[in-house]
Design a protein around this motif. Structure first.
Motif, PDB file in Angstrom:
ATOM      1  N   VAL A   1       0.919  -1.316   0.159  1.00 12.99           N
ATOM      2  CA  VAL A   1      -0.153   0.035   0.189  1.00 12.99           C
ATOM      3  C   VAL A   1       0.728   1.275   0.143  1.00 12.99           C
ATOM      4  N   LEU A   2       1.964   1.316   0.747  1.00 10.66           N
ATOM      5  CA  LEU A   2       2.975   2.444   0.794  1.00 10.66           C
ATOM      6  C   LEU A   2       3.641   2.728  -0.570  1.00 10.66           C
ATOM      7  N   ARG A   3       3.935   1.577  -1.178  1.00 14.93           N
ATOM      8  CA  ARG A   3       4.624   1.849  -2.456  1.00 14.93           C
ATOM      9  C   ARG A   3       3.746   1.984  -3.550  1.00 14.93           C
ATOM     10  N   ASP A   4       2.647   1.331  -3.816  1.00  7.06           N
ATOM     11  CA  ASP A   4       1.670   1.109  -5.077  1.00  7.06           C
ATOM     12  C   ASP A   4       0.506   2.233  -4.839  1.00  7.06           C
ATOM     13  N   ASP A   5       0.353   2.414  -3.631  1.00  2.87           N
ATOM     14  CA  ASP A   5      -0.923   3.461  -3.423  1.00  2.87           C
ATOM     15  C   ASP A   5      -0.549   4.569  -3.044  1.00  2.87           C
ATOM     16  N   LEU A   6       0.353   4.689  -2.225  1.00  2.00           N
ATOM     17  CA  LEU A   6       0.718   5.924  -1.724  1.00  2.00           C
ATOM     18  C   LEU A   6       2.095   6.762  -2.037  1.00  2.00           C
ATOM     19  N   ALA A   7       2.629   5.999  -3.089  1.00  3.72           N
ATOM     20  CA  ALA A   7       3.873   6.364  -3.753  1.00  3.72           C
ATOM     21  C   ALA A   7       5.018   6.809  -2.821  1.00  3.72           C
ATOM     22  N   LEU A   8       4.969   6.091  -1.476  1.00  6.08           N
ATOM     23  CA  LEU A   8       5.954   6.241  -0.563  1.00  6.08           C
ATOM     24  C   LEU A   8       6.799   4.861  -0.775  1.00  6.08           C
ATOM     25  N   ASN A   9       7.846   5.367  -1.685  1.00  3.63           N
ATOM     26  CA  ASN A   9       8.967   4.135  -2.216  1.00  3.63           C
ATOM     27  C   ASN A   9      10.117   4.075  -1.169  1.00  3.63           C
ATOM     28  N   GLY A  10      10.264   4.685  -0.142  1.00  6.82           N
ATOM     29  CA  GLY A  10      11.422   4.650   0.990  1.00  6.82           C
ATOM     30  C   GLY A  10      11.437   3.112   1.629  1.00  6.82           C
ATOM     31  N   ALA A  11      10.363   2.511   2.059  1.00 10.62           N
ATOM     32  CA  ALA A  11      10.348   1.162   2.596  1.00 10.62           C
ATOM     33  C   ALA A  11      10.609   0.175   1.312  1.00 10.62           C
ATOM     34  N   LYS A  12      11.438  -0.566   1.525  1.00 17.08           N
ATOM     35  CA  LYS A  12      11.646  -1.626   0.422  1.00 17.08           C
ATOM     36  C   LYS A  12      11.326  -3.096   0.621  1.00 17.08           C
ATOM     37  N   TYR A  13      11.122  -3.812  -0.543  1.00 11.10           N
ATOM     38  CA  TYR A  13      11.105  -5.136  -0.584  1.00 11.10           C
ATOM     39  C   TYR A  13      12.091  -5.789  -0.810  1.00 11.10           C
ATOM     40  N   GLY A  14      12.496  -6.600   0.418  1.00 16.39           N
ATOM     41  CA  GLY A  14      13.656  -7.427   0.444  1.00 16.39           C
ATOM     42  C   GLY A  14      13.325  -8.883   0.477  1.00 16.39           C
ATOM     43  N   CYS A  15      12.959  -9.624   1.640  1.00 12.50           N
ATOM     44  CA  CYS A  15      12.563 -10.992   1.501  1.00 12.50           C
ATOM     45  C   CYS A  15      11.161 -11.426   1.053  1.00 12.50           C
ATOM     46  N   GLY A  16      10.379 -10.356   1.775  1.00 12.16           N
ATOM     47  CA  GLY A  16       9.073 -10.437   1.995  1.00 12.16           C
ATOM     48  C   GLY A  16       8.385 -11.647   3.037  1.00 12.16           C
TER      49      GLY A  16
END
Lengths: 166, 462
Positions: A25-40
């Motif tokens: 939600v942060l990355r896809d909906d709110l365009a807050l791309n700071g938090a990263k996907y690492g291992c999930g």
């Protein structure tokens, strides 16, 4: 389904499945791309954000648990023009190599420094135990977090004291 | 005249009783041995002692995490108050530096310190009394060659009148069966060795056997489950709730590696135990497994049948997938609140295709979900499994910041219903609240998995 989230002090309405992990939600909906996907899988720490003052792995937390809670991401720590103390310290000490893990490192450190402005190295290591860095900049990360603690303390001192100290 | 006679008889009886009690309770001081701490021992003896100390898990109680190994001072909570472990490094003043081997042997055999004071059974001499003189000699050699650390343990904080140690003589009279076990010639060599290790230094029953009102192990409920440091020590007799019953091979693997694919990872105080057992040879681990599974006995046909089905599902070569939290977003709408949380927050790891010890255990295999008391699963949900320090290990993030007491209770109630045929747990919300607040104290330790002592108790290496 519409869910209301408060991120970095701003309210948002998002229309997502309530089971969606916060990170998406942060990355896809709110365009807050700071938090990263690492291992999930909640094992590497690169997706760390702060919820109500505590470090939390955003890749594992469904948004349904977050209504009415204060979410802080790295974007909430400062801006390029006005970096916050943690960001300033990480730049000053050049604590990032590739930088992928750094937002998570900084958010874990943020949660730690909020409750303890002068952590020992052991306390820093414990707080960041689930934040992995593959480049190996750990020693600089440790130093940057100590430095950020100093910056925060200096900033919180009353002006008169600052004058005397300076 | 008659009254006077009664008084005289009464006084005489009291004096006699006091005398008898004193005789029973009194132990001589063994003189300080000034040379003990400087004595030298054969390296093989010290090495053997190191193994035995690992089996006894001595370091876990006799070390405060972060402090030098064996220097004591750890608070051990008991229903009778707090006992602080003693310094067993060879420091003359604050440790056992002045103890002769004789004094050490007596402490292990009888639970009496060098000065002749009775020791509290938090020091499990009800088990250590089974240890051979030869093994005690090796243990003594190991401890006396550790670096001496000056560290005084805090005073015990016990309910009146338990500070008065001679009372322990009465406890021993009632509950303490001194000395080595009689050999059982009908049993195999491995079983006999296993019994020696388990009953003696291993002191498994200290956690896995429930205690009576006086804090003594209830031998009638041998291995039927107990408590340690805020965790439930599961039943390891016929009452074991493991969905796939333990057998010699799986138990030996678990004790050797700190995890097993059908049982999950060791955690809480057991993580220290499996970490320490890495110092033992395979033959001893196998012997322990032989003995403990003989106590568990063969599973009932129904249990065996169910286990066979589970094996079929969870055994064999399935393709390991690095699942992730987005791989199967399950819609949370429709189900109960507990189900929604489970599917969204738990299932991605616990129903993933990642193998033990790094994947989440499928709850169809979980003893915790089937346990009579939900304490362990509450502990793990709230506090997670902290990673081992500097080594690969199982890890689970804590959920205490994300789930309310009610939400944890909802998830657990759902899991109990779905994954177990046992009755629902009662009082979940209160238990979660008390665990979260610390009213029920839980010791959180790094997982074992791969990590090894002394790091796994956080001790400074000595």
């Amino acid at each position: 389904m519409s869910i209301s989230l408060t991120v970095n002090g701003r309210p948002h309405q998002v229309d997502v499945d309530p089971a969606t992990p916060l990170l998406y939600v942060l990355r896809d909906d709110l365009a807050l791309n700071g938090a990263k996907y690492g291992c999930g899988l909640g094992q590497c720490g690169s997706c760390t954000v702060v919820v109500d003052g505590e470090a939390v792995l955003s890749c594992m937390v469904p948004v349904m648990l977050l209504e009415g809670r204060e979410i802080t991401t790295i974007e909430g720590l400062g801006t390029i023009e006005e970096p916050g103390p943690l960001q300033q310290a990480f730049i000053e000490l050049q604590a990032a190599q590739c930088g992928y893990c750094i937002p998570g490192m900084m958010m874990s450190a943020h949660a730690l420094l909020r409750r303890n402005a002068r952590p020992s190295d052991a306390e820093i290591r414990e707080a960041l135990a689930t934040n992995l860095c593959r480049c190996g900049t750990h020693m600089r990360i440790l130093a940057a977090i100590r430095r950020a603690g100093e910056l925060m303390q200096a900033a919180s001192l009353p002006k008169a004291d600052k004058g005397r100290a300076g | 005249m008659w009254a006077l006679r009664v008084v005289i008889v009464c006084v005489a009886a009291i004096v006699l009783a006091a005398g008898a009690f004193f005789f029973l309770a009194w132990r001589s001081e063994i003189p300080e041995d000034a040379a003990a701490a400087e004595a030298t021992f054969a390296p093989e003896l010290v090495a053997k002692g190191a193994q035995l100390a690992a089996l006894g898990n001595c370091i876990a109680c006799h070390t405060v995490p972060g402090k030098p190994a064996f220097s004591g001072g750890l608070a051990v909570p008991t229903p009778f108050g707090t006992i602080y472990s003693t310094n067993i490094t060879p420091d003359r003043e604050t440790g056992i530096g002045g103890w002769s081997e004789e004094a050490f042997q007596r402490a292990m055999n009888e639970g009496v310190d060098r000065a002749g004071r009775h020791l509290y059974p938090a020091f499990p001499y009800d088990h250590f009394t089974r240890v051979s003189a030869e093994d005690n000699r090796a243990l003594y050699a190991f401890l006396m060659t550790r670096p001496a650390v000056k560290a005084e343990a805090p005073q015990n904080d016990l309910q009146f009148p338990l500070e008065y140690r001679p009372l322990l003589a009465a406890w021993k009279l009632a509950f303490f069966d001194r000395g080595e076990l009689e050999p059982d010639t009908s049993q195999s060599e491995a079983w006999t060795r296993g019994r020696y290790l388990v009953e003696g230094l291993g002191h498994c029953g200290a956690c896995h056997t429930p205690r009576n009102a006086f804090g003594a192990e209830d031998r009638d409920q041998y291995f039927s489950g107990g408590e340690a440091e805020g965790w439930q020590a599961y039943a390891i007799n016929k009452d074991s709730k493991a969905p796939i019953p333990w057998d010699e091979q799986s138990l030996a693997f678990y004790l050797r590696n700190g995890w097993h694919e059908f049982h999950g990872v060791s955690r809480g105080p057991m993580a220290e135990v499996t970490g320490n057992l890495s110092g033992l040879p395979d033959s001893d681990i196998m012997a322990i497994a032989t003995y403990v599974t003989s106590i568990m006995g063969d599973p009932t046909p129904e249990r065996g049948q169910r286990a066979a089905e589970l094996r079929e599902t969870f055994e064999g070569d399935y393709r390991e997938q690095a699942g992730d939290s987005q791989s199967s977003p399950v819609s949370a709408s429709g189900g109960s609140p507990g189900e929604a949380i489970y599917l969204a927050a738990c299932a991605s790891c616990h129903e993933g295709q990642r193998r033990q010890p790094f994947g989440g255990l499928n709850f169809n295999l979980s003893t915790a979900v089937n346990a009579p008391n939900p304490q362990n699963i509450v502990n793990v949900v709230l506090f997670g499994l902290p990673p081992a320090d500097g080594e690969a290990s199982a890890v689970m993030p804590p959920f205490r910041h994300l789930l309310s007491d009610q939400q944890v209770a909802d998830v657990l109630a759902y899991m109990r219903e779905r994954f177990s045929e046992e009755q629902p747990w009662a009082g979940l919300v209160e238990l979660v609240a008390n665990t979260r607040s610390g009213a029920h104290q839980v010791t959180i330790r790094p997982s074992d998995g791969i990590e090894r002592a002394p790091h796994n108790v956080g001790a400074e290496e000595g």
